[in-house]
Scaffold this active site. Structure first.
Site, PDB file in Angstrom:
ATOM      1  N   CYS A   1      -1.197   3.809  -6.531  1.00  0.00           N
ATOM      2  CA  CYS A   1      -1.929   3.093  -5.479  1.00  0.00           C
ATOM      3  C   CYS A   1      -2.082   1.661  -5.957  1.00  0.00           C
ATOM      4  CB  CYS A   1      -3.290   3.741  -5.247  1.00  0.00           C
ATOM      5  SG  CYS A   1      -4.426   2.793  -4.188  1.00  0.00           S
TER       6      CYS A   1
ATOM      7  N   CYS B   1       0.872  -1.175   0.000  1.00  0.00           N
ATOM      8  CA  CYS B   1       0.000   0.000   0.000  1.00  0.00           C
ATOM      9  C   CYS B   1       0.907   1.222   0.000  1.00  0.00           C
ATOM     10  CB  CYS B   1      -0.892  -0.015   1.244  1.00  0.00           C
ATOM     11  SG  CYS B   1      -1.845   1.501   1.522  1.00  0.00           S
TER      12      CYS B   1
END
Length: 296
Positions: A208, A100
């Site tokens: 992302c 992440c």
């Protein structure tokens, strides 16, 4: 163990309860690699790990109950990451991949100070994008938190001469709902990217780990051949290097096993995790051939 019939590589688990065999009886190099994310996005990194390191065991922790991380304060994200890491350490993971970008920006440095095991993070693939030939802007799609933190600002200072940060609120939620294309996804992308769709764009950075699942929808908005770049391959190469350096690579010859953990009480989340991983596995090179994909 909640194991789906006919899918012998998968364990489906809620947070509490260790899958048998992980916490005892394993030599060090047979212990699993842990991955964590706020939800489903990090499964794109897990898919890349399975391509490069297919014989490792993996434990994937999706903190779906607390998603998204991108709209939380850095302090909140750090606390949630610490909880996830503690869970993975309980399962004796030999390395941890923070799958992440937001969580990496907030926690990777602190975790490396606190823990002896390899900690691998993510970062928007701005460097390889900056090295591409051609004219136009480099659009860096990411969460507001990722774009605001010093880690990304340092990248911008070094490689961001042609880069434009593009905060993308609402986009990871599409992936969490399983909406990977269609009119609503396209409308949101046009809203987020609209100012640059009529201008020359050299590359789009998928900053992302949720966004690679939207690759097809994003590519459709740009001229054919516009590179879409994510950092998954580079992070997994770094994982391999760190495992090799510490003699932690698995020596087994057969494919490893994957265990999914979720902080959510919704049992359908675990099934969605497996579905997303199967989507990664089924993705063919021909499906990407028209994009001129570049991977860091």
């Amino acid at each position: 163990r909640l194991e789906k019939p006919g899918a012998s590589r998968y364990n489906l688990q809620r947070m509490n309860g260790a899958p048998p065999g992980i916490s005892e009886g394993f030599t060090l190099d047979q212990r699993p690699v842990g991955l964590l994310d706020s939800g489903l996005g990090g499964i794109s990194v897990l898919g890349e790990a399975l391509r490069q390191l297919p014989n490792e065991d993996y434990v994937y922790y999706g903190d779906t109950a607390n998603a998204p991380y991108g709209d939380k304060t850095p302090e909140e994200v750090l606390g949630l990451v610490h909880q996830a890491v503690e869970r993975l350490i309980e399962l004796r993971c030999k390395a941890i991949v923070i799958a992440c970008n937001t969580a990496t920006s907030v926690s990777a440095g602190k975790l490396r100070q606190e823990l002896a095991l390899p900690i691998i993070g993510m970062e928007p693939a701005l460097k390889p994008a900056s090295l591409l030939p051609g004219e136009g802007k480099i659009l860096v799609m990411a969460t507001r938190v990722t774009l605001a933190l010093p880690k990304f600002q340092a990248l911008m200072a070094q490689y961001g001469r042609d880069a434009v940060p593009v905060p993308c609120p609402g986009l990871m939620e599409c992936v969490e709902r399983g909406e990977l294309e269609g009119p609503q996804v396209t409308a949101l992308l046009r809203q987020l990217l609209g100012p640059w769709l009529s201008q020359p764009v050299k590359a789009v950075v998928l900053g992302c780990t949720h966004y690679p699942f939207l690759r097809k929808a994003i590519a459709a908005l740009f001229p054919e051949g516009t590179p879409l770049i994510d950092g998954n391959a580079g992070s997994v190469r770094q994982l391999r290097r760190r495992l090799e350096e510490q003699d932690l690579l698995s020596d087994r010859q057969e494919p490893g096993r994957i265990t999914f953990l979720s902080s959510s009480e919704d049992p359908s989340v675990l099934q969605r995790m497996q579905t997303m991983l199967e989507l990664c596995a089924n993705e063919s090179e021909s499906a990407r051939a028209g994009e001129k994909e570049v991977r860091s």
